[in-house]
Design an enzyme around this catalytic site. Structure first.
Site, PDB file in Angstrom:
ATOM      1  N   LYS A 189       0.420  -0.148   2.929  1.00  0.00           N
ATOM      2  CA  LYS A 189      -0.976  -0.436   4.121  1.00  0.00           C
ATOM      3  C   LYS A 189      -2.210  -0.520   3.402  1.00  0.00           C
ATOM      4  O   LYS A 189      -2.311  -0.062   2.145  1.00  0.00           O
ATOM      5  CB  LYS A 189      -0.945   0.588   5.084  1.00  0.00           C
ATOM      6  CG  LYS A 189       0.482   0.635   6.098  1.00  0.00           C
ATOM      7  CD  LYS A 189       0.489   1.540   7.146  1.00  0.00           C
ATOM      8  CE  LYS A 189       1.712   1.252   7.823  1.00  0.00           C
ATOM      9  NZ  LYS A 189       1.647   2.057   9.455  1.00  0.00           N
ATOM     10  N   HIS A 244       4.511   1.786   5.671  1.00  0.00           N
ATOM     11  CA  HIS A 244       5.659   1.430   6.461  1.00  0.00           C
ATOM     12  C   HIS A 244       6.878   1.366   5.905  1.00  0.00           C
ATOM     13  O   HIS A 244       7.112   1.000   4.868  1.00  0.00           O
ATOM     14  CB  HIS A 244       5.286   0.222   7.188  1.00  0.00           C
ATOM     15  CG  HIS A 244       6.337  -0.109   7.833  1.00  0.00           C
ATOM     16  ND1 HIS A 244       6.682  -0.020   9.321  1.00  0.00           N
ATOM     17  CD2 HIS A 244       7.373  -1.103   7.383  1.00  0.00           C
ATOM     18  CE1 HIS A 244       7.726  -0.461   9.625  1.00  0.00           C
ATOM     19  NE2 HIS A 244       8.300  -1.017   8.688  1.00  0.00           N
ATOM     20  N   ASN A 303      -2.077   5.285   7.782  1.00  0.00           N
ATOM     21  CA  ASN A 303      -1.039   6.456   7.045  1.00  0.00           C
ATOM     22  C   ASN A 303      -0.097   5.609   5.913  1.00  0.00           C
ATOM     23  O   ASN A 303       0.876   6.199   5.783  1.00  0.00           O
ATOM     24  CB  ASN A 303      -0.077   6.808   8.143  1.00  0.00           C
ATOM     25  CG  ASN A 303       0.688   5.562   8.982  1.00  0.00           C
ATOM     26  OD1 ASN A 303       0.466   4.535   8.550  1.00  0.00           O
ATOM     27  ND2 ASN A 303       1.449   6.245   9.677  1.00  0.00           N
ATOM     28  N   GLU A 312      13.084  -7.092   9.415  1.00  0.00           N
ATOM     29  CA  GLU A 312      11.883  -6.989   8.834  1.00  0.00           C
ATOM     30  C   GLU A 312      11.942  -7.509   7.260  1.00  0.00           C
ATOM     31  O   GLU A 312      11.051  -8.285   6.806  1.00  0.00           O
ATOM     32  CB  GLU A 312      11.450  -5.419   8.622  1.00  0.00           C
ATOM     33  CG  GLU A 312      11.127  -4.961  10.028  1.00  0.00           C
ATOM     34  CD  GLU A 312      10.667  -3.383  10.000  1.00  0.00           C
ATOM     35  OE1 GLU A 312      10.272  -2.904  11.207  1.00  0.00           O
ATOM     36  OE2 GLU A 312      10.690  -2.821   8.763  1.00  0.00           O
ATOM     37  N   TYR A 365       4.605  -6.106  14.442  1.00  0.00           N
ATOM     38  CA  TYR A 365       4.581  -5.091  15.003  1.00  0.00           C
ATOM     39  C   TYR A 365       4.922  -5.265  16.693  1.00  0.00           C
ATOM     40  O   TYR A 365       4.401  -4.318  17.389  1.00  0.00           O
ATOM     41  CB  TYR A 365       3.405  -4.373  15.077  1.00  0.00           C
ATOM     42  CG  TYR A 365       3.145  -3.339  13.825  1.00  0.00           C
ATOM     43  CD1 TYR A 365       4.239  -2.181  13.570  1.00  0.00           C
ATOM     44  CD2 TYR A 365       2.309  -3.437  12.600  1.00  0.00           C
ATOM     45  CE1 TYR A 365       4.125  -1.481  12.361  1.00  0.00           C
ATOM     46  CE2 TYR A 365       2.552  -2.752  11.640  1.00  0.00           C
ATOM     47  CZ  TYR A 365       3.351  -1.706  11.450  1.00  0.00           C
ATOM     48  OH  TYR A 365       2.950  -0.897  10.510  1.00  0.00           O
TER      49      TYR A 365
HETATM   50  P1  RTP Z   1       5.843   2.660  10.201  1.00  0.00           P
HETATM   51  O1  RTP Z   1       6.417   1.858  11.590  1.00  0.00           O
HETATM   52  O2  RTP Z   1       4.579   2.109   9.992  1.00  0.00           O
HETATM   53  O3  RTP Z   1       6.650   2.931   9.154  1.00  0.00           O
HETATM   54  O4  RTP Z   1       5.699   4.073  10.803  1.00  0.00           O
HETATM   55  P2  RTP Z   1       6.383   5.020  11.835  1.00  0.00           P
HETATM   56  O5  RTP Z   1       7.721   4.460  12.074  1.00  0.00           O
HETATM   57  O6  RTP Z   1       6.335   6.397  11.281  1.00  0.00           O
HETATM   58  O7  RTP Z   1       5.801   5.008  13.127  1.00  0.00           O
HETATM   59  P3  RTP Z   1       5.954   4.049  14.343  1.00  0.00           P
HETATM   60  O8  RTP Z   1       6.093   4.932  15.632  1.00  0.00           O
HETATM   61  O9  RTP Z   1       6.847   2.981  14.037  1.00  0.00           O
HETATM   62  O10 RTP Z   1       4.379   3.314  14.517  1.00  0.00           O
HETATM   63  C1  RTP Z   1       4.106   2.433  14.042  1.00  0.00           C
HETATM   64  C2  RTP Z   1       2.528   2.843  13.298  1.00  0.00           C
HETATM   65  O11 RTP Z   1       1.866   2.749  14.349  1.00  0.00           O
HETATM   66  C3  RTP Z   1       0.707   3.622  14.153  1.00  0.00           C
HETATM   67  N1  RTP Z   1       0.709   4.619  15.159  1.00  0.00           N
HETATM   68  N2  RTP Z   1      -0.265   5.174  15.775  1.00  0.00           N
HETATM   69  N3  RTP Z   1      -2.329   6.528  17.136  1.00  0.00           N
HETATM   70  C4  RTP Z   1      -0.964   6.875  17.324  1.00  0.00           C
HETATM   71  O12 RTP Z   1      -0.520   7.813  18.125  1.00  0.00           O
HETATM   72  C5  RTP Z   1       0.126   6.125  16.641  1.00  0.00           C
HETATM   73  N4  RTP Z   1       1.288   6.133  16.581  1.00  0.00           N
HETATM   74  C6  RTP Z   1       1.847   5.291  15.688  1.00  0.00           C
HETATM   75  C7  RTP Z   1       1.000   4.437  12.925  1.00  0.00           C
HETATM   76  O13 RTP Z   1       0.141   3.610  11.751  1.00  0.00           O
HETATM   77  C8  RTP Z   1       2.455   4.198  12.544  1.00  0.00           C
HETATM   78  O14 RTP Z   1       2.807   4.160  11.521  1.00  0.00           O
HETATM   79 MG    MG Z   2       8.220   2.458  12.536  1.00  0.00          MG
END
Ligand code: RTP
Ligand code: MG
Length: 143
Positions: A11, A117, A114, A128, A51
């Site tokens: 990212k 991804h 973070n 994806e 997204y």
């Molecule tokens: P990613 O999709 O980016 O690999 O991350 P992830 O599966 O660990 O998390 P996901 O639930 O899919 O959420 C996608 C991205 O959205 C942002 N996020 N922000 N502020 C918040 O509570 C929150 N929750 C998620 C994060 O950048 C997350 O990686």
């Molecule tokens: Mg995710």
């Protein structure tokens, strides 16, 4: 165990920190091969489309704004159990909860910014990978 492919994105925060190589080294040390890669500065439409599953979430606008704030590095990783191996390397979404030695523990600042991804399942991995790469852009002969 099955050979899988997964979509990884470094990212904008991690690209700005100049740690693409350090993150690539972790993929390689874990037995994942980079079989396609490109650097992109996503348009708003591209980030929103990627997204789309999060469209109704309160963090959607901030997430899209962040993902278009600078270039990203997008790659296809291949290897045994690649989806879970990559998720384990990444660590928890919130870097404060990420295990020591994971990419997010070492390089991410916040849950919003973070570092990486990674696809979270077989279906999403396929969708994806197809979102960013054509068949011709994926190198099948690296083994
Ligand atoms: P990613 O999709 O980016 O690999 O991350 P992830 O599966 O660990 O998390 P996901 O639930 O899919 O959420 C996608 C991205 O959205 C942002 N996020 N922000 N502020 C918040 O509570 C929150 N929750 C998620 C994060 O950048 C997350 O990686
Ligand atoms: Mg995710």
């Amino acid at each position: 165990m099955a050979i899988e492919r997964t979509l990884s994105i470094i990212k904008p925060d991690a690209v700005a920190k100049n740690v693409i190589g350090e993150i690539y080294a972790r993929f390689e040390k874990a037995g994942l091969r980079i079989i396609a890669a490109k650097m992109l500065h996503l348009s708003r439409e591209q980030a929103e489309g990627f997204y789309a599953v999060h469209q109704q979430r309160p963090f959607f606008k901030d997430l899209v704004d962040f993902m278009i704030s600078g270039p990203v590095m997008v790659q296809v990783l291949e290897g045994e159990n690649a989806i879970q191996v990559n998720r384990d390397l990444m660590g928890a979404t919130d870097p404060r909860k990420a295990a020591l030695g994971t990419i997010r523990a070492d390089f991410a600042n916040t849950v919003d910014e973070n570092a990486v991804h990674g696809s979270d399942g077989l279906e999403t991995a396929k969708t994806e990978v197809d979102y960013f790469f054509s068949t011709q852009e994926i190198c099948n002969r690296t083994r």
